[in-house]
Design a protein around this motif. Structure first.
Motif, PDB file in Angstrom:
ATOM      1  N   UNK A 407       0.764  -1.041  -0.100  1.00  0.00           N
ATOM      2  CA  UNK A 407       0.219  -0.058  -0.078  1.00  0.00           C
ATOM      3  C   UNK A 407       1.088   1.336  -0.030  1.00  0.00           C
ATOM      4  N   UNK A 408       0.408   2.586  -0.563  1.00  0.00           N
ATOM      5  CA  UNK A 408       1.027   3.601  -0.349  1.00  0.00           C
ATOM      6  C   UNK A 408       0.039   4.761  -0.197  1.00  0.00           C
ATOM      7  N   UNK A 416       4.220   7.824  -0.988  1.00  0.00           N
ATOM      8  CA  UNK A 416       5.074   7.199   0.486  1.00  0.00           C
ATOM      9  C   UNK A 416       4.611   5.835   0.714  1.00  0.00           C
ATOM     10  N   UNK A 417       5.366   4.898   0.438  1.00  0.00           N
ATOM     11  CA  UNK A 417       4.961   3.599   0.954  1.00  0.00           C
ATOM     12  C   UNK A 417       4.598   3.262   2.273  1.00  0.00           C
ATOM     13  N   UNK A 418       3.494   2.606   2.636  1.00  0.00           N
ATOM     14  CA  UNK A 418       3.047   2.288   3.762  1.00  0.00           C
ATOM     15  C   UNK A 418       3.640   0.775   4.233  1.00  0.00           C
ATOM     16  N   UNK A 442      -3.791   0.549  -2.711  1.00  0.00           N
ATOM     17  CA  UNK A 442      -3.607  -1.005  -2.208  1.00  0.00           C
ATOM     18  C   UNK A 442      -3.361  -1.817  -3.497  1.00  0.00           C
ATOM     19  N   UNK A 443      -2.393  -2.541  -3.750  1.00  0.00           N
ATOM     20  CA  UNK A 443      -2.126  -3.187  -4.988  1.00  0.00           C
ATOM     21  C   UNK A 443      -2.280  -4.688  -4.670  1.00  0.00           C
ATOM     22  N   UNK A 458      -6.493  -0.849  -6.249  1.00  0.00           N
ATOM     23  CA  UNK A 458      -7.554  -0.324  -5.637  1.00  0.00           C
ATOM     24  C   UNK A 458      -7.621   0.637  -4.557  1.00  0.00           C
ATOM     25  N   UNK A 459      -8.686   1.603  -4.351  1.00  0.00           N
ATOM     26  CA  UNK A 459      -8.590   2.846  -3.594  1.00  0.00           C
ATOM     27  C   UNK A 459      -8.831   2.241  -2.072  1.00  0.00           C
ATOM     28  N   UNK A 460      -8.235   2.633  -1.338  1.00  0.00           N
ATOM     29  CA  UNK A 460      -8.509   2.620   0.293  1.00  0.00           C
ATOM     30  C   UNK A 460      -8.740   3.881   1.049  1.00  0.00           C
ATOM     31  N   UNK A 461      -9.528   3.912   2.056  1.00  0.00           N
ATOM     32  CA  UNK A 461      -9.317   5.098   2.983  1.00  0.00           C
ATOM     33  C   UNK A 461      -8.700   4.997   4.366  1.00  0.00           C
TER      34      UNK A 461
END
Length: 578
Positions: A407-408, A416-418, A442-443, A458-461
């Motif tokens: 995720x980033x 920024x990588x998470x 998120x990949x 896909x998008x995440x919140x």
């Protein structure tokens, strides 16, 4: 130098030394269970139709008498003859009757009365003998006397003293009689009817859904039968032992087990004299294999057995056609940090060919983030847990696997990588993940055994950077600016991702730890989503609810003012001063 006791060329032969007789009191534990098991078996072999147990008080002890209506004992000497018995050659061959069971009474001592069955119209007289431990060890002779009170018209009665409670006697008789093929009657206990009672018995294979005869054994198959690892699976005429017969776990979580009821199987050897274990011989391996095939044949008759691939393959090799497992899998749900929390396990559902298998195990914070992202992308219904028992089926092996989910955070044109670190290094400089970024991506990295790997973004919140098992003080949730998360919802996600109670002896109870963590998570969530002032206000409300409101009378109003280190309190009771 040659040992002087060595005689080369001289034959040797097995024998029983006299000292073995001195130890016969240790061949059995002399427990009630041993005594009832052995006397019951002797009664059955003697052709008894009924066994009666009477308990009579004698000061602080009880006299227990076990009486049967079998053929009786023609020769009293066999009672003290180690390894000798009066059974027929066919019975000895069939049951491996060892002639040692009566030694179960050696330590306690007993009185035996018996009357042999009449022959050619001639009625034999009854006899009695009292046996003490020294009689069993050969240290004294036992005198046999005529006894007109011996069971009539034939049978045997064995009496012994017992220090066991009535409750223990009842329980032991009940267990000994449970699968015993002869009726058992119990009388004389305080809670028994005046005329006694018949002890409940049931077939060992009661409840089986499929049975087969094999080598003098009846095998019975059970589906989803509750049992523990040490439960007996073989019944030898009422004596039950565990032989490690196979259990088979199907891919639909059904369990298939088998029990063996012995009728006439000389090849099955039990450890003598108590028969509490099975001797591991090649025949035992044959029995286990026969039991497994019996289960397979039972599964083949079931409409949806869903066998594991290995069992399906073994059955086919044995010529047994079991329907293959259906494409049904358990939907993937995110794990939580609390190892003691028991959540509801999702039911298996039909898995489409487009299903994705979660082929790795994300830590709880990553799992909570990922599941929320999948729900937003309307993909949560497409992701399933892996199932090792299905490996080998063509439909399962062709499914895509999720192997990683990096995720980033996107903020002000930078990415920024998470990761599992609160701060990451970029070009040698520490870069902190912003707590309210514009976007989180998120990949899904997807592997297919026959095609090239691919990715899906896909998008995440929501994301949880940092160590996966951090304390609440170290948790730093990241929530996008346009997220619709409410503080209570975010607090629950933080709780699921991180709460794991301490099990140290000085720690508070699970309930106290859980409540405190949830309060702290709520304060953290409120500060992130609503600001610090709102978080302070919420914390004050929580503290007042927890510690103060119980003090204020129901008809009063309390006002607490805190400024710096100064605290003032006013209390309005609603009543005017007199």
């Amino acid at each position: 130098m040659i040992c002087p006791n060595t005689a080369f060329g001289a034959p040797i032969r097995a024998r029983i030394h006299d000292s073995a007789i001195k130890r016969v009191t240790r061949f059995f534990s002399s427990s009630l269970s041993d005594i009832f098991a052995e006397t019951f078996q002797n009664a059955r072999r003697a052709g008894a139709n009924r066994v009666c147990i009477t308990v009579a008080p004698d000061r602080q002890r009880s006299i227990v008498t076990i009486t049967d209506d079998g053929a009786g004992i023609p020769d009293p000497a066999v009672l003290l003859s180690f390894g000798e018995n009066g059974w027929s050659p066919d019975l000895v061959r069939s049951e491996d009757a060892a002639g040692m069971g009566f030694i179960a009474l050696a330590r306690r001592g007993c009185t035996v009365r018996s009357r042999p069955r009449s022959a050619n119209g001639h009625q034999f007289p009854g006899w009695t003998v009292s046996l003490d431990p020294e009689h069993f060890t050969g240290d004294a002779d036992a005198l046999v006397n005529r006894d007109d009170q011996a069971p009539w018209p034939h049978g045997t009665a064995v009496s012994f003293m017992s220090d066991d409670s009535p409750h223990a006697i009842r329980n032991t008789v009940t267990l000994a009689a449970r699968y015993f093929p002869v009726r058992v009657h119990l009388a004389g206990l305080p809670d028994s009817p005046d005329d006694g009672e018949e002890i409940e018995r049931r077939p060992f294979l009661d409840g089986s859904i499929h049975s087969e005869r094999w080598q003098g054994i009846t095998l019975g198959v059970f589906r989803n039968r509750r049992r523990s690892f040490s439960d007996p699976d073989i019944n030898f005429h009422g004596v039950t032992v565990s032989a490690g017969l196979p259990d088979i776990a199907a891919a639909n979580d059904d369990s298939w087990s088998v029990l063996a009821d012995i009728q006439d199987c000389p090849r099955l050897e039990l450890v003598l004299p108590a028969r509490r274990e099975v001797v591991h011989t090649p025949f035992l391996d044959e029995l286990r294999q026969a039991a497994r095939l019996c289960i397979y044949r039972a599964m083949a008759r079931h409409p949806h057995p869903d066998p594991a691939f290995a069992d399906w393959q073994r059955a086919r090799s044995a010529g047994i056609r079991i329907p293959p497992a259906r494409p049904r899998l358990r939907p993937w749900k995110p794990g939580i940090a609390d190892p003691n929390a028991g959540g509801q396990i999702p039911n298996r559902t039909d898995a489409p060919s487009s299903a994705l298998l979660m082929a790795f195990h994300p830590d709880p914070p990553e799992a909570q983030m990922l599941y929320r992202a999948l729900c937003h992308a309307d993909m949560s219904h497409q992701v399933f847990e892996t199932e090792n028992r299905l490996e080998g089926y063509d439909w399962y092996d062709k499914l895509d696997r999720i192997t990683a989910t990096p995720a980033e955070a996107l903020h002000q044109g930078s990415s920024t990588p998470i990761t599992d670190s609160n701060a990451v290094t970029f070009d040698g400089e520490p870069v902190l993940v912003p707590d309210r970024p514009e976007d989180i991506l998120v990949t899904l990295r997807i592997h297919h055994p026959e095609r090239a790997d691919r990715s899906f973004t896909m998008a995440a919140d929501l994301a949880f950077p940092g160590e996966p098992y951090a304390s609440i003080d170290e948790v730093q949730p990241v929530v996008t600016r346009d997220s619709g998360l409410e503080p209570q919802e975010l607090a629950q996600l933080i709780y699921s991702a991180y709460f794991s109670p301490s099990e140290d002896w000085e720690a508070d109870s699970w309930e106290t730890q859980s409540d405190q963590f949830m309060q702290d998570a709520m304060t953290l969530a409120t500060e992130l989503l609503c600001g610090k002032h709102e978080a302070v206000r919420h914390a004050l409300i929580q503290a007042a609810n927890r510690d103060l409101r119980w003090i204020v009378p129901p008809d009063a109003t309390a006002t607490v003012t805190i400024r710096g280190r100064d605290v003032t309190v006013s209390l309005d009771t609603g009543k005017e001063a007199a």
